[in-house]
Every structure is written in structure tokens, then in C-alpha cells.
Design a protein around this motif. Sequence first.
Motif, short mmCIF file in Angstrom:
data_model
loop_
_atom_site.label_atom_id
_atom_site.label_comp_id
_atom_site.label_asym_id
_atom_site.label_seq_id
_atom_site.Cartn_x
_atom_site.Cartn_y
_atom_site.Cartn_z
N ALA A 69 20.67 1.23 -4.02
CA ALA A 69 19.79 0.65 -5.04
C ALA A 69 18.37 0.50 -4.50
N VAL A 70 17.84 1.57 -3.91
CA VAL A 70 16.51 1.50 -3.29
C VAL A 70 15.44 1.19 -4.34
N LYS A 71 15.61 1.71 -5.53
CA LYS A 71 14.63 1.49 -6.59
C LYS A 71 14.47 0.01 -6.91
N SER A 72 15.54 -0.76 -6.84
CA SER A 72 15.46 -2.19 -7.13
C SER A 72 14.61 -2.92 -6.10
N TYR A 73 14.70 -2.50 -4.84
CA TYR A 73 13.88 -3.12 -3.79
C TYR A 73 12.40 -2.82 -4.01
N VAL A 74 12.10 -1.59 -4.40
CA VAL A 74 10.71 -1.21 -4.64
C VAL A 74 10.13 -1.98 -5.82
N TYR A 75 10.88 -2.07 -6.92
CA TYR A 75 10.39 -2.76 -8.11
C TYR A 75 10.20 -4.25 -7.85
N GLU A 76 11.09 -4.85 -7.06
CA GLU A 76 10.95 -6.27 -6.76
C GLU A 76 9.72 -6.51 -5.88
N ASP A 78 0.87 -1.18 0.00
CA ASP A 78 0.00 0.00 0.00
C ASP A 78 0.90 1.23 0.00
N PRO A 79 0.41 2.39 -0.39
CA PRO A 79 1.27 3.58 -0.50
C PRO A 79 2.04 3.90 0.78
N GLU A 80 1.42 3.77 1.93
CA GLU A 80 2.10 4.10 3.18
C GLU A 80 3.23 3.12 3.47
N LYS A 81 3.02 1.84 3.17
CA LYS A 81 4.07 0.83 3.40
C LYS A 81 5.27 1.09 2.49
N ILE A 82 5.02 1.44 1.23
CA ILE A 82 6.12 1.77 0.32
C ILE A 82 6.87 3.00 0.81
N ARG A 83 6.13 4.01 1.21
CA ARG A 83 6.74 5.27 1.67
C ARG A 83 7.63 5.03 2.87
N LEU A 84 7.16 4.21 3.82
CA LEU A 84 7.93 3.98 5.04
C LEU A 84 9.16 3.13 4.76
N ASN A 85 9.01 2.05 3.99
CA ASN A 85 10.16 1.18 3.71
C ASN A 85 11.24 1.90 2.91
N VAL A 86 10.83 2.72 1.94
CA VAL A 86 11.81 3.47 1.16
C VAL A 86 12.54 4.48 2.03
N ALA A 87 11.81 5.13 2.93
CA ALA A 87 12.46 6.08 3.84
C ALA A 87 13.50 5.37 4.72
N LYS A 147 10.67 6.06 -6.68
CA LYS A 147 11.74 6.11 -7.67
C LYS A 147 12.46 7.46 -7.63
N ARG A 148 11.70 8.55 -7.51
CA ARG A 148 12.33 9.88 -7.44
C ARG A 148 13.19 10.00 -6.20
N VAL A 149 12.68 9.53 -5.07
CA VAL A 149 13.44 9.60 -3.82
C VAL A 149 14.71 8.75 -3.92
N ALA A 150 14.58 7.59 -4.56
CA ALA A 150 15.73 6.68 -4.64
C ALA A 150 16.85 7.23 -5.51
N GLU A 151 16.51 8.04 -6.52
CA GLU A 151 17.53 8.51 -7.46
C GLU A 151 18.07 9.89 -7.14
N SER A 178 -3.58 -0.34 -7.72
CA SER A 178 -4.42 0.86 -7.81
C SER A 178 -3.61 2.02 -8.36
N PRO A 179 -4.28 3.06 -8.85
CA PRO A 179 -3.55 4.26 -9.30
C PRO A 179 -2.73 4.88 -8.18
N GLN A 180 -3.23 4.83 -6.95
CA GLN A 180 -2.49 5.38 -5.82
C GLN A 180 -1.18 4.61 -5.60
N LEU A 181 -1.21 3.29 -5.84
CA LEU A 181 0.00 2.49 -5.66
C LEU A 181 1.03 2.85 -6.74
N ASN A 182 0.58 3.05 -7.97
CA ASN A 182 1.50 3.43 -9.03
C ASN A 182 2.15 4.79 -8.75
N VAL A 183 1.36 5.72 -8.21
CA VAL A 183 1.91 7.03 -7.85
C VAL A 183 2.95 6.89 -6.74
N ALA A 184 2.68 6.01 -5.76
CA ALA A 184 3.63 5.79 -4.66
C ALA A 184 4.94 5.20 -5.18
#
Length: 506
Positions: A196-203, A178-187, A227-231, A216-222
Motif C-alpha cells: 500500500a505504498v500509495k497510501s503512505y504517499v497520500y498521507e 520535495d520530489p527527491e524525498k518522495i522518490r527515495l521514500n517510495v523506492a 502512484k504509478r510505481v506503487a500500482e 508546486s507543480p513538480q511535487l504534484n508530478v512526483a
Amino acid sequence: MLKNWTRNPYGKGARAPWVPPEAVEELPPGVIAARARLGWPSKSEESARSRTPDRSRDRSPLKGTIACQVISASEVCQLKKSEKFQFEECRLVLHSGEVLTKTRQDAPWTPTVGRSGARRGQLHLAREISKDDRKRQEALQAYDALVFAAGTNLSKESLFSTWCKISRARGEEPLPLDPEKIRLNVAILRCSGYRAVKSYVYEARDRHVRAGFPVSPQLNVAVQDAKRVAERALGPVQRAEEVKPAWWNGFMEEHGVMVEDNEASQETPNAGLLTWVVGTLFVLREVELRGLTLDARCVQLETKDKVVTLSLPVSKSDPGGRGAKRSLGCTCKGRNDFFCPFHVVERIVQEQCCRLHVNDRGGLTDKLPLIGQRGDPRYFVDKRTMVTEAQRHVELMQDVGFAKECDRTRITGHFMRRSGIKEMARNGCTFSSIQWFARHSSQVTWAYIEEAWSETPAHALKLKDEIELAESVAFLLRKVNRLEEAEDMRADEVKQGLQNDGLWFD
């Protein structure tokens, strides 16, 4: 000049001077037993038998094999634990009879059938597999084995394992996302120093989709935000350290090819410093270098033209299993320089054949390494050992004044590729030639060339010269355009004058 050209470099006093294989009458007991175990002919039989290798022995283990089963083709000599042959090969046999092989665990599957023997699809076989439950399951097993390379699977498992550990550390399940889980794990990953944070998110997203969870569209936005934060603000890319050929050459001229010291392990490459020379000249990864075999199909030596051709093993960047061949010729004009491609590879082949008492580079020599271990030349050198030995050799160079600016802790399996590409760029090779020779499918080649040019004053002025040339061409083009315009105007004036005098007829 190459030193100890006709000697077997096992170490100080460890072996007698090199004897040509033709003059060897009696082999050591362990070698005799190993040859018998593998079905090799005895010395007396070898002289009476044709030199043509018997390939039926290679095909016989496949008869009666369960379709699509991954089987080991390693024939291990049980003389002693320390005398095992290390034949790194697995086979995947399909219902159609096609055999896929790979020479190491992290290599992709490659077909053993040549171009002339390529098989066509068989409709009756497809219908037979479709009706049989067991054959359908075997076909699915073969499908799963070919989706990703073994190295890619290991990387994907490692990425998702880290994602799971971070999620479960705070009492949450890694899936569904979910968007919040992605946001927290990436942080957490970014603040923990992961690059290589982007690789973890894509996997994680890939696992989410494969598990059947909705996207969902919200998940794609997250994911896009992650990706922006990772790069952002990552800084320069950390690349493998360069070891310049001039450093190896100077060190070998003073201390020879084989470095004798008490820290050398029995599992290290038996070719000494020439190991890194071959890797740099042919722009190889450490896994490609250690995977080269002794047979003439892998290493072709054309003595008349003094050209060496390597049939390089495929990697995960070659999923089609096409492989590649790269050739280099003699550059020393008979002087046997340390960085002459032909004479360096020829020396390694001769010495390895001497160690293994091999006269004919056919038959089962495709199971033996070109560069074996010091303690037992029948063993392939481990990937990690290749890197640690390169770091140790650089440390020895630094102790005597070479490669002072080199950071040996940054020497990885790609150091020979970076060193070779930059040396080619300094020597004036074109970008397209370097990219083809290095077998690069991405723009990483340009990054290495850019580094080489920026470090060389003559190449650093190339941009300035090109700008000046472009300005000169533009200036001349403007003058030519003005001359053409003046000529057209003059022609129009002459035509108009002739028409006024009645002398011009259309």
C-alpha cells in the motif's frame, strides 16, 4: 439437528442443564450485586414492575454534562476484577443538547435522537457560542472529533509514523516534501515489500498541505509518478480466505456446535461454531459481529413469521451514522438446521439470556453482548480473539478432514464476508441483491462474485451462454430488419402501381 438445544454450553460438566429464566428463584451473589450496582430491580421488584424499560436512567448521566466533552457511560461493577461489566460506549454532548454515541473505540459517532426528534439549528445558540472563548474551543474539539473515524485516525497515524521513521533513518526530516524525498521514500517502501505504498504517499502529502507548505507543480508530478510505481506489477490482490458453509455444516454434524478442547481460552466466543454461522449468513465483519448486543432493538426475533432482523452497527463506511437492518427468514422448515438463520440466532439469544439470568431483553441489555466470552458472558469478545479463534476452529476442522484446501493463516476479520458473498453468488442471487445485502459501496462485491462463478462449472459457462444468446438475438434482429425492408419495398411498389392506374389519391 441442533444438539443440546436446552443446555447451557459452558463446557463439559461446568454447568447444570439449562433452566428457564422464569424458574430461577435465587441468583448468584455476584449477579445480585451487579444488578444492584446498575440499578436493575430485584427479582421480587421485577415481578411487580412493568416490563416497559425506564429510559430516564439512561438520560440522567447527561444532565449537567460539560458541553462537547467526551464522557464515558460505562458503569463498572467493582465486585471482583474478573466480574467487571464491559459497557463499551462513549458520548459526545453538543451545546444544542444533541448526544452522539459510539459503541466501540473504532466506531464513528452516531446520533441518539430519532427521526421524529431531530433538532433544528438555533441561531441564538450559534451567536452565544461565537461570543464565548470556552464554548468556541469546545465546538472546535467536537469538530476535530468528527473529521475522521477513530479507526481512520489510527491508520493515518500509522502511515505517517512509518514515513517519518524512513526519512529520519537517513538523517532527513519527513516534512516538507520535495520530489527527491518522495522518490527515495517510495523506492525504499517498494523494495521493502510494502504493497500500500500509495497510501503512505497520500498521507505524507496531506500532512504537507495541512502544515502550510506550498504544493508546486513538480511535487504534484512526483506524487503521480509515485502512484504509478506503487500500482505497477503488484500481482493479484491478497484477500481473506474463504471458509465454505458446507465445511462448517459437515463439521458440526459430526462434532456438535461447541468444540470441547483444552486449548479453548476463556476470552473466546461462547456461541462456539455458531458464531461464524451468523457472521457468514449476514455477511459481517468481525467487529460488527462482536458488537451485536442482546437487546431486542439490535436483534429482533419475529416468532410468528420466523424472521430474524439484525440492526447492524455502523462502521467507518457509514459516516452518517444511519446504520442498516438486514432480515433473513427460517430456511429449515422446522428441522433446526445449523444454517437456518432464524433458529441459529434464536438459540444464541436464549442461551445468552440464560447465562445472564435476563428475562426481559429491554432496559440495559443494550450494554450486554449477544456473543459474550466463555469465562464471563458479560464481556465483549476482543477483535483479535475473534480472528485467532476462527483460525483455531479451521485448524480443528482440517485435523478431521474438512477444509483441507483452506489456508488458515489467511483468515482475517473479513473471511465471513467473502464466504457469505460467494455462497450467495453460487446460489444464484443477483449482483444488485448481493451488493445491497453486503452493504458494499464499491465494486469489491463483483470481485467475490467473479471468484465464485469461476470456481463453479455451471456459472463459468454463463459468459458463453450470454454470448450465444446475444448472437442469436442479433441474427433474429437482422432477419426482422430485412423483412421490414422487403415489406416497405413491396408497399412502395403497390402504391406506385395504383398511382400509374389513377387509383391512388393522396
